[in-house]
Write an enzyme that holds these catalytic residues in place. Structure first.
Site, short mmCIF file in Angstrom:
data_model
loop_
_atom_site.label_atom_id
_atom_site.label_comp_id
_atom_site.label_asym_id
_atom_site.label_seq_id
_atom_site.Cartn_x
_atom_site.Cartn_y
_atom_site.Cartn_z
N ASP A 1 0.92 -3.98 -1.13
CA ASP A 1 1.91 -3.26 -0.34
C ASP A 1 3.06 -4.21 -0.02
O ASP A 1 3.06 -4.92 0.98
CB ASP A 1 1.27 -2.73 0.95
CG ASP A 1 2.12 -1.67 1.62
OD1 ASP A 1 3.24 -1.42 1.14
OD2 ASP A 1 1.67 -1.10 2.62
N ALA A 2 4.04 -4.24 -0.92
CA ALA A 2 5.18 -5.14 -0.78
C ALA A 2 6.49 -4.40 -0.60
O ALA A 2 7.47 -4.97 -0.11
CB ALA A 2 5.26 -6.06 -2.01
N LYS A 3 6.55 -3.14 -1.03
CA LYS A 3 7.74 -2.28 -0.89
C LYS A 3 9.00 -2.97 -1.39
O LYS A 3 10.05 -2.92 -0.76
CB LYS A 3 7.90 -1.82 0.56
CG LYS A 3 6.73 -0.97 1.07
CD LYS A 3 6.98 -0.46 2.48
CE LYS A 3 5.85 0.42 2.97
NZ LYS A 3 4.60 -0.33 3.24
N ARG A 4 8.90 -3.59 -2.57
CA ARG A 4 10.04 -4.28 -3.13
C ARG A 4 11.03 -3.30 -3.75
O ARG A 4 10.65 -2.26 -4.28
CB ARG A 4 9.59 -5.29 -4.19
CG ARG A 4 8.62 -6.35 -3.70
CD ARG A 4 9.15 -7.14 -2.52
NE ARG A 4 8.34 -8.32 -2.26
CZ ARG A 4 8.06 -8.79 -1.06
NH1 ARG A 4 8.52 -8.18 0.01
NH2 ARG A 4 7.33 -9.87 -0.91
N THR B 1 3.63 -1.29 -4.32
CA THR B 1 4.55 -0.31 -3.74
C THR B 1 5.98 -0.78 -3.91
O THR B 1 6.28 -1.98 -3.79
CB THR B 1 4.27 -0.07 -2.24
OG1 THR B 1 4.37 -1.32 -1.54
CG2 THR B 1 2.90 0.53 -2.02
#
Length: 282
Positions: free
Chosen positions: A96-99, A126
């Site tokens: 879960d990094a939402k890059r 993510t």
């Protein structure tokens, strides 16, 4: 290289272990609740305990990268070890990094999480599409090449997300609906389930209808909000309808609050997985 597509591996893991994703979120207050210090020692103990308790039984573990990054290089080392140990025990790891970025920067983010040569190589990551969906192309292409997956933010559970995700484009379609349309195209030739997923909050109820979003993307739908945020397993068929079998409900605090007792963590995860399986089958 992973020879089997992420969507295929995820479908099998969900069928065998139950459709549950548990977050690994070592924020300061949770470390304190476990009686741990807010430092590398506490981070390492917390993370090792969660992986030991759950990696051999849940379909997906989802470490939140930020909680490791805040400790610098030593925190990243703990994260690297957790990813490797969890995957070795049979769990799929969703980072879960939402890059989200453009060009070579997005390519570097993709390589960090989706290149098998990387020490942070995960089964999926993510990503955020709000620099334009095609800005994600390096991650989308590398995922296809390496047999990994991506989960794209579409309809998130935080209330602030609506101002962007519900906004209408010049053609009248919402931003969220457009993101989901792109994902459907990415998954068009995949079976039994595509590797390109969307993040759609389990707390949203029928407010999704107002966006015109079609959740039938032939891919997984990561659904945060079960447990501490108020959604329950029984809500899933109401929110996701005919697409509920492809939902990967995420529970974090609802499970993690039972630590550091390994047996209690396992019991809680097993209970959520059973409730979700029953709700999906009903």
């Amino acid at each position: 290289m992973t020879t089997e597509a992420f969507g295929t591996r995820l479908r099998r893991a969900m069928d065998e272990r139950g459709p549950l994703c548990v977050g690994i979120d070592p924020h300061a207050s949770l470390l304190a609740d476990w009686g741990l210090t807010d430092d590398i020692a506490g981070l390492e103990r917390f993370t090792h305990t969660v992986v030991e308790a759950l990696a051999d039984r849940v379909a997906v573990l989802k470490p939140q990268s930020a909680f490791f990054e805040r400790f610098g290089s030593r925190g990243i080392a703990v994260l690297e070890r957790a990813v490797a140990d969890a995957r070795e025990a049979g769990a799929l790891v969703l980072m879960d990094a939402k890059r989200g970025d453009i060009g070579s920067t997005m390519a570097a983010y993709a390589a960090t999480y989706l290149d098998p040569a990387s020490p942070l190589f995960s089964d999926a990551v993510t990503v955020s599409p709000y620099l334009g969906y095609e800005s994600l192309r390096p991650a989308l292409d590398l995922a296809r090449e390496s047999g990994t997956g991506v989960f794209v933010l579409a309809l998130t559970s935080n209330p602030e997300g609506a101002e962007v995700q519900h906004a209408a484009r010049v053609d009248g379609r919402s931003v969220a609906a457009t993101v989901l349309d792109h994902l459907r195209a990415e998954n068009s030739d995949a079976a039994p389930m595509g590797s390109y997923g969307a993040v759609v909050g389990a707390t949203l109820g029928r407010s999704i209808d107002a966006t015109g979003a079609n959740l039938a993307i032939n891919g997984p739908l990561l659904a945060p909000g079960i447990g501490a945020q108020g959604a329950t397993a029984a809500d899933l068929p109401k929110v996701f309808g005919a697409n509920v079998r492809n939902v990967v409900p995420n529970v974090s605090r609802g499970v993690l609050r039972h630590g550091p007792d390994v047996a209690a963590l396992r019991e809680s995860a097993d209970r959520f997985a059973s409730e979700i399986r029953d709700a999906v089958a009903s």
